[in-house]
Scaffold this motif. Structure first.
Motif, PDB file in Angstrom:
ATOM      1  N   PHE A 139     -18.157 -20.576  40.000  1.00  0.00           N
ATOM      2  CA  PHE A 139     -19.214 -19.605  39.748  1.00  0.00           C
ATOM      3  C   PHE A 139     -19.034 -18.436  40.698  1.00  0.00           C
ATOM      4  O   PHE A 139     -18.690 -18.620  41.858  1.00  0.00           O
ATOM      5  CB  PHE A 139     -20.583 -20.254  39.980  1.00  0.00           C
ATOM      6  CG  PHE A 139     -21.726 -19.277  39.940  1.00  0.00           C
ATOM      7  CD1 PHE A 139     -22.254 -18.871  38.729  1.00  0.00           C
ATOM      8  CD2 PHE A 139     -22.265 -18.765  41.105  1.00  0.00           C
ATOM      9  CE1 PHE A 139     -23.310 -17.974  38.678  1.00  0.00           C
ATOM     10  CE2 PHE A 139     -23.320 -17.876  41.069  1.00  0.00           C
ATOM     11  CZ  PHE A 139     -23.843 -17.473  39.855  1.00  0.00           C
ATOM     12  N   SER A 140     -19.298 -17.230  40.218  1.00  0.00           N
ATOM     13  CA  SER A 140     -19.244 -16.063  41.096  1.00  0.00           C
ATOM     14  C   SER A 140     -20.296 -15.047  40.675  1.00  0.00           C
ATOM     15  O   SER A 140     -20.546 -14.841  39.490  1.00  0.00           O
ATOM     16  CB  SER A 140     -17.864 -15.404  41.037  1.00  0.00           C
ATOM     17  OG  SER A 140     -17.855 -14.218  41.825  1.00  0.00           O
ATOM     18  N   ALA A 141     -20.896 -14.416  41.672  1.00  0.00           N
ATOM     19  CA  ALA A 141     -21.832 -13.317  41.452  1.00  0.00           C
ATOM     20  C   ALA A 141     -21.193 -11.995  41.860  1.00  0.00           C
ATOM     21  O   ALA A 141     -21.881 -10.993  42.009  1.00  0.00           O
ATOM     22  CB  ALA A 141     -23.115 -13.561  42.241  1.00  0.00           C
ATOM     23  N   ASP A 142     -19.884 -11.991  42.025  1.00  0.00           N
ATOM     24  CA  ASP A 142     -19.159 -10.791  42.430  1.00  0.00           C
ATOM     25  C   ASP A 142     -18.857  -9.942  41.195  1.00  0.00           C
ATOM     26  O   ASP A 142     -18.055 -10.335  40.356  1.00  0.00           O
ATOM     27  CB  ASP A 142     -17.857 -11.186  43.129  1.00  0.00           C
ATOM     28  CG  ASP A 142     -17.029 -10.001  43.589  1.00  0.00           C
ATOM     29  OD1 ASP A 142     -17.431  -8.840  43.340  1.00  0.00           O
ATOM     30  OD2 ASP A 142     -15.970 -10.236  44.178  1.00  0.00           O
ATOM     31  N   PRO A 143     -19.479  -8.768  41.062  1.00  0.00           N
ATOM     32  CA  PRO A 143     -19.235  -7.949  39.876  1.00  0.00           C
ATOM     33  C   PRO A 143     -17.785  -7.477  39.753  1.00  0.00           C
ATOM     34  O   PRO A 143     -17.326  -7.177  38.645  1.00  0.00           O
ATOM     35  CB  PRO A 143     -20.196  -6.767  40.045  1.00  0.00           C
ATOM     36  CG  PRO A 143     -20.553  -6.741  41.483  1.00  0.00           C
ATOM     37  CD  PRO A 143     -20.417  -8.148  41.991  1.00  0.00           C
ATOM     38  N   ALA A 144     -17.060  -7.447  40.850  1.00  0.00           N
ATOM     39  CA  ALA A 144     -15.658  -7.034  40.804  1.00  0.00           C
ATOM     40  C   ALA A 144     -14.785  -8.038  40.059  1.00  0.00           C
ATOM     41  O   ALA A 144     -13.698  -7.691  39.597  1.00  0.00           O
ATOM     42  CB  ALA A 144     -15.122  -6.817  42.222  1.00  0.00           C
ATOM     43  N   ALA A 161     -25.595  -1.517  36.535  1.00  0.00           N
ATOM     44  CA  ALA A 161     -27.020  -1.489  36.844  1.00  0.00           C
ATOM     45  C   ALA A 161     -27.652  -2.887  36.905  1.00  0.00           C
ATOM     46  O   ALA A 161     -28.870  -2.990  36.989  1.00  0.00           O
ATOM     47  CB  ALA A 161     -27.749  -0.642  35.799  1.00  0.00           C
ATOM     48  N   SER A 162     -26.852  -3.921  36.874  1.00  0.00           N
ATOM     49  CA  SER A 162     -27.366  -5.289  36.799  1.00  0.00           C
ATOM     50  C   SER A 162     -26.730  -6.191  37.840  1.00  0.00           C
ATOM     51  O   SER A 162     -25.716  -5.848  38.442  1.00  0.00           O
ATOM     52  CB  SER A 162     -27.049  -5.885  35.419  1.00  0.00           C
ATOM     53  OG  SER A 162     -27.564  -5.102  34.379  1.00  0.00           O
ATOM     54  N   ARG A 163     -27.319  -7.369  37.993  1.00  0.00           N
ATOM     55  CA  ARG A 163     -26.668  -8.455  38.733  1.00  0.00           C
ATOM     56  C   ARG A 163     -25.808  -9.189  37.708  1.00  0.00           C
ATOM     57  O   ARG A 163     -26.283  -9.500  36.622  1.00  0.00           O
ATOM     58  CB  ARG A 163     -27.707  -9.401  39.321  1.00  0.00           C
ATOM     59  CG  ARG A 163     -28.544  -8.759  40.398  1.00  0.00           C
ATOM     60  CD  ARG A 163     -29.633  -9.708  40.866  1.00  0.00           C
ATOM     61  NE  ARG A 163     -30.481  -9.019  41.821  1.00  0.00           N
ATOM     62  CZ  ARG A 163     -30.781  -9.496  43.030  1.00  0.00           C
ATOM     63  NH1 ARG A 163     -30.351 -10.679  43.400  1.00  0.00           N
ATOM     64  NH2 ARG A 163     -31.553  -8.805  43.837  1.00  0.00           N
ATOM     65  N   ASN A 164     -24.566  -9.452  38.057  1.00  0.00           N
ATOM     66  CA  ASN A 164     -23.604 -10.028  37.118  1.00  0.00           C
ATOM     67  C   ASN A 164     -23.084 -11.357  37.626  1.00  0.00           C
ATOM     68  O   ASN A 164     -22.856 -11.529  38.822  1.00  0.00           O
ATOM     69  CB  ASN A 164     -22.438  -9.066  36.924  1.00  0.00           C
ATOM     70  CG  ASN A 164     -22.895  -7.753  36.350  1.00  0.00           C
ATOM     71  OD1 ASN A 164     -23.004  -7.599  35.157  1.00  0.00           O
ATOM     72  ND2 ASN A 164     -23.205  -6.788  37.216  1.00  0.00           N
ATOM     73  N   TYR A 165     -22.867 -12.271  36.669  1.00  0.00           N
ATOM     74  CA  TYR A 165     -22.454 -13.619  37.015  1.00  0.00           C
ATOM     75  C   TYR A 165     -21.359 -14.084  36.071  1.00  0.00           C
ATOM     76  O   TYR A 165     -21.356 -13.745  34.891  1.00  0.00           O
ATOM     77  CB  TYR A 165     -23.648 -14.574  36.893  1.00  0.00           C
ATOM     78  CG  TYR A 165     -24.841 -14.122  37.690  1.00  0.00           C
ATOM     79  CD1 TYR A 165     -24.959 -14.441  39.039  1.00  0.00           C
ATOM     80  CD2 TYR A 165     -25.844 -13.366  37.098  1.00  0.00           C
ATOM     81  CE1 TYR A 165     -26.053 -14.013  39.781  1.00  0.00           C
ATOM     82  CE2 TYR A 165     -26.946 -12.938  37.834  1.00  0.00           C
ATOM     83  CZ  TYR A 165     -27.043 -13.255  39.168  1.00  0.00           C
ATOM     84  OH  TYR A 165     -28.129 -12.839  39.898  1.00  0.00           O
ATOM     85  N   GLY A 166     -20.459 -14.879  36.598  1.00  0.00           N
ATOM     86  CA  GLY A 166     -19.414 -15.433  35.766  1.00  0.00           C
ATOM     87  C   GLY A 166     -19.061 -16.841  36.180  1.00  0.00           C
ATOM     88  O   GLY A 166     -19.288 -17.253  37.316  1.00  0.00           O
ATOM     89  N   ILE A 167     -18.511 -17.561  35.222  1.00  0.00           N
ATOM     90  CA  ILE A 167     -17.886 -18.858  35.485  1.00  0.00           C
ATOM     91  C   ILE A 167     -16.412 -18.662  35.161  1.00  0.00           C
ATOM     92  O   ILE A 167     -16.057 -18.086  34.125  1.00  0.00           O
ATOM     93  CB  ILE A 167     -18.470 -19.977  34.597  1.00  0.00           C
ATOM     94  CG1 ILE A 167     -19.941 -20.224  34.918  1.00  0.00           C
ATOM     95  CG2 ILE A 167     -17.633 -21.252  34.703  1.00  0.00           C
ATOM     96  CD1 ILE A 167     -20.221 -21.135  36.089  1.00  0.00           C
ATOM     97  N   TYR A 168     -15.567 -19.139  36.049  1.00  0.00           N
ATOM     98  CA  TYR A 168     -14.126 -18.929  35.947  1.00  0.00           C
ATOM     99  C   TYR A 168     -13.396 -20.261  36.001  1.00  0.00           C
ATOM    100  O   TYR A 168     -13.826 -21.187  36.693  1.00  0.00           O
ATOM    101  CB  TYR A 168     -13.647 -18.031  37.098  1.00  0.00           C
ATOM    102  CG  TYR A 168     -14.355 -16.702  37.097  1.00  0.00           C
ATOM    103  CD1 TYR A 168     -13.812 -15.607  36.436  1.00  0.00           C
ATOM    104  CD2 TYR A 168     -15.591 -16.553  37.709  1.00  0.00           C
ATOM    105  CE1 TYR A 168     -14.484 -14.394  36.393  1.00  0.00           C
ATOM    106  CE2 TYR A 168     -16.271 -15.347  37.669  1.00  0.00           C
ATOM    107  CZ  TYR A 168     -15.713 -14.277  37.016  1.00  0.00           C
ATOM    108  OH  TYR A 168     -16.391 -13.078  36.964  1.00  0.00           O
ATOM    109  N   ASP A 169     -12.289 -20.340  35.297  1.00  0.00           N
ATOM    110  CA  ASP A 169     -11.427 -21.511  35.359  1.00  0.00           C
ATOM    111  C   ASP A 169     -10.854 -21.571  36.770  1.00  0.00           C
ATOM    112  O   ASP A 169     -10.291 -20.582  37.259  1.00  0.00           O
ATOM    113  CB  ASP A 169     -10.313 -21.393  34.319  1.00  0.00           C
ATOM    114  CG  ASP A 169      -9.415 -22.600  34.313  1.00  0.00           C
ATOM    115  OD1 ASP A 169      -8.543 -22.687  35.207  1.00  0.00           O
ATOM    116  OD2 ASP A 169      -9.575 -23.444  33.424  1.00  0.00           O
TER     117      ASP A 169
END
Length: 146
Positions: free
Chosen positions: A9-14, A46-54
């Motif tokens: 999990f990451s909250a890093d928009p980059a 303009a948002s908080r962004n989240y992702g799940i990565y392999d």
């Protein structure tokens, strides 16, 4: 089959794979069909962004964003799990982690709309509106080609 330890999990928009997320939303989603890349980039900025990565390849498997003032209200939106990654608990893990990042803010209300994932969100305390007649929305008319 991979287990939850194989995902990150990451909250890093980059880290957001904008090409992948744009395809998911503009082509595969039912709510953002046709969204332009420029609109996606502005929304992400303009948002908080989240992702799940392999965990092995780093490939993005899911995305969500939250629009919030960081104090009283948030709107959870654009939640998407890649079609090939569904059924492995990735959506649950994504929402669980998003909620964990929002919990310390002490938000009074987190809203969302969904046509097909009520069971998922109910696991995290979302319920139908008690007084839906108090809520209103202004929906923009579809853009007409010139």
């Amino acid at each position: 089959m991979q287990d939850a330890a194989d995902f990150e999990f990451s909250a890093d928009p980059a880290r957001i794979d904008l090409d992948r997320v744009h395809t998911w939303l503009a082509v595969e989603s039912y709510w953002a069909t046709g969204r332009s890349r420029a609109a996606l980039e502005a929304a992400v900025a303009a948002s908080r962004n989240y992702g799940i990565y392999d965990g092995a390849s780093g490939t993005q498997l899911a995305y969500a964003r939250v629009i919030t003032d960081g104090v009283t209200f948030a709107w959870l939106c654009d939640v998407f799990v890649d079609s090939e990654a569904r059924g492995r608990g990735i959506g649950v893990a994504l929402i669980e982690q998003v909620m964990a990042t929002l919990e310390p803010l002490g938000l009074r209300r987190i809203g969302l709309t969904t046509a097909d994932a009520h069971g998922l969100y109910e696991r995290f305390g979302f319920r139908p509106l008690d007084q839906p007649e108090q809520w209103m929305a202004r929906i923009a008319a579809p853009a007409h080609p010139s």
